[in-house]
Design an enzyme around this catalytic site. Structure first.
Site, PDB file in Angstrom:
ATOM      1  N   LEU A 102       0.883  -1.156   0.000  1.00  0.00           N
ATOM      2  CA  LEU A 102       0.000   0.000   0.000  1.00  0.00           C
ATOM      3  C   LEU A 102       0.927   1.213   0.000  1.00  0.00           C
ATOM      4  O   LEU A 102       1.895   1.242   0.768  1.00  0.00           O
ATOM      5  CB  LEU A 102      -0.885   0.024   1.251  1.00  0.00           C
ATOM      6  CG  LEU A 102      -1.921  -1.105   1.390  1.00  0.00           C
ATOM      7  CD1 LEU A 102      -2.660  -0.969   2.711  1.00  0.00           C
ATOM      8  CD2 LEU A 102      -2.915  -1.087   0.231  1.00  0.00           C
ATOM      9  N   ASP A 103       0.648   2.193  -0.839  1.00  0.00           N
ATOM     10  CA  ASP A 103       1.576   3.318  -0.907  1.00  0.00           C
ATOM     11  C   ASP A 103       1.504   4.183   0.357  1.00  0.00           C
ATOM     12  O   ASP A 103       0.647   3.989   1.231  1.00  0.00           O
ATOM     13  CB  ASP A 103       1.366   4.134  -2.189  1.00  0.00           C
ATOM     14  CG  ASP A 103       0.021   4.844  -2.259  1.00  0.00           C
ATOM     15  OD1 ASP A 103      -0.407   5.404  -1.237  1.00  0.00           O
ATOM     16  OD2 ASP A 103      -0.595   4.843  -3.337  1.00  0.00           O
ATOM     17  N   TYR A 104       2.386   5.134   0.438  1.00  0.00           N
ATOM     18  CA  TYR A 104       2.591   5.955   1.632  1.00  0.00           C
ATOM     19  C   TYR A 104       1.297   6.616   2.113  1.00  0.00           C
ATOM     20  O   TYR A 104       1.030   6.689   3.315  1.00  0.00           O
ATOM     21  CB  TYR A 104       3.633   7.041   1.303  1.00  0.00           C
ATOM     22  CG  TYR A 104       4.153   7.823   2.477  1.00  0.00           C
ATOM     23  CD1 TYR A 104       4.994   7.238   3.424  1.00  0.00           C
ATOM     24  CD2 TYR A 104       3.832   9.175   2.631  1.00  0.00           C
ATOM     25  CE1 TYR A 104       5.495   7.964   4.490  1.00  0.00           C
ATOM     26  CE2 TYR A 104       4.324   9.908   3.692  1.00  0.00           C
ATOM     27  CZ  TYR A 104       5.156   9.298   4.626  1.00  0.00           C
ATOM     28  OH  TYR A 104       5.648  10.031   5.681  1.00  0.00           O
TER      29      TYR A 104
END
Length: 256
Positions: A102-104
């Protein structure tokens, strides 16, 4: 199975780390040093050692659900010193492998496991991933058509990370979608997809000029976030483990 794949599937080594260990002479197969990562090994008959420690196929399986908050990276370490998921997770989960990323700025359900083979199976599966998405602007007819039918873009860089080298991208039809709020300023949807490509959802909506301002994963392969607090983790339930083992069994049968 290739030697490097065998090691990455049955140890905490990544494929790249396995390649390095093999090439530097730390790996023995049936007592002989083997320096070719592509050497074929038999999982049931061959004995593989790294630095004197045996690598064995392992049926152990522990999976946890982590409710990842915004502002954490899904990585083992960050050269820029930003917060990573292992800063929050209990130390006993330090060796667990995240199933995808999951991105930042994305929050929600992240699966982690101590079994590399299972991590790979889940990551590359077409299991349903459910997200809640908030975008700037309305949901248009063109968006809905692409959600139903899929689309291919030669330039999918809008919505991508600035350092990403992925340009073209194909988007499979969504498994399902439901528009919860459709307004001129902000809209919210619940969507179900079967892929986990690089910033896929952000790229999809950015193509239509709609910025994703909130993105949260609610479920993965029937495993749901439910009321798990942000920054907390839990083990799978007995029923979830049972369903997961059935999935693994079917996948292994399909690929054998």
């Amino acid at each position: 199975m290739r030697l490097n794949k065998f090691i990455s599937h049955h140890s905490t080594y990544s494929r790249r780390e396995a390649d390095r260990a093999i090439q530097e002479g730390y790996v023995r197969v049936n007592g002989e040093v083997e320096t070719n990562p592509a050497t074929q090994v038999d999982e049931k008959r061959d004995e593989v050692y790294i630095s004197g420690k045996k690598v064995s196929p392992d049926d152990r399986l522990t999976v946890i659900v982590y409710n990842k908050p915004r502002g954490e990276l899904v990585t083992k370490n960050d050269p820029r010193g930003r917060r990573i998921i292992y800063d929050t997770l209990d130390r006993k989960f330090r060796h667990f492998i995240p199933v995808g990323r999951l991105d930042y700025a994305t929050e929600g359900l992240l699966l982690l496991t101590d079994n590399p083979k299972v991590a790979s199976l889940l990551m590359h599966s077409k299991l349903e991933r459910i997200y809640k998405v908030k975008i700037k602007g309305p949901v248009t007819e063109a968006m809905e058509a692409a959600m139903r039918e899929g689309m291919s873009l030669d330039d999918a860089t809008a919505g991508a990370h600035e350092h990403s080298d992925v340009e073209a991208m194909s988007f499979a039809p969504f498994y399902a979608y439901r528009i919860q709020k459709n307004r001129g300023d902000y809209s919210t949807l619940k969507i179900a997809i079967g892929e986990g490509k690089n910033r896929e959802i952000r790229r999809f909506f950015a193509h239509f000029g709609a910025e994703v301002v909130d993105l949260k994963r609610l479920a993965y392969g029937g495993i749901e976030l439910n009321n798990l607090p942000t920054g907390k983790s839990r083990y799978l339930s007995r029923a979830e483990y049972s369903n997961l083992r059935e999935f693994i069994k079917e996948e292994e049968k399909r690929t054998s």
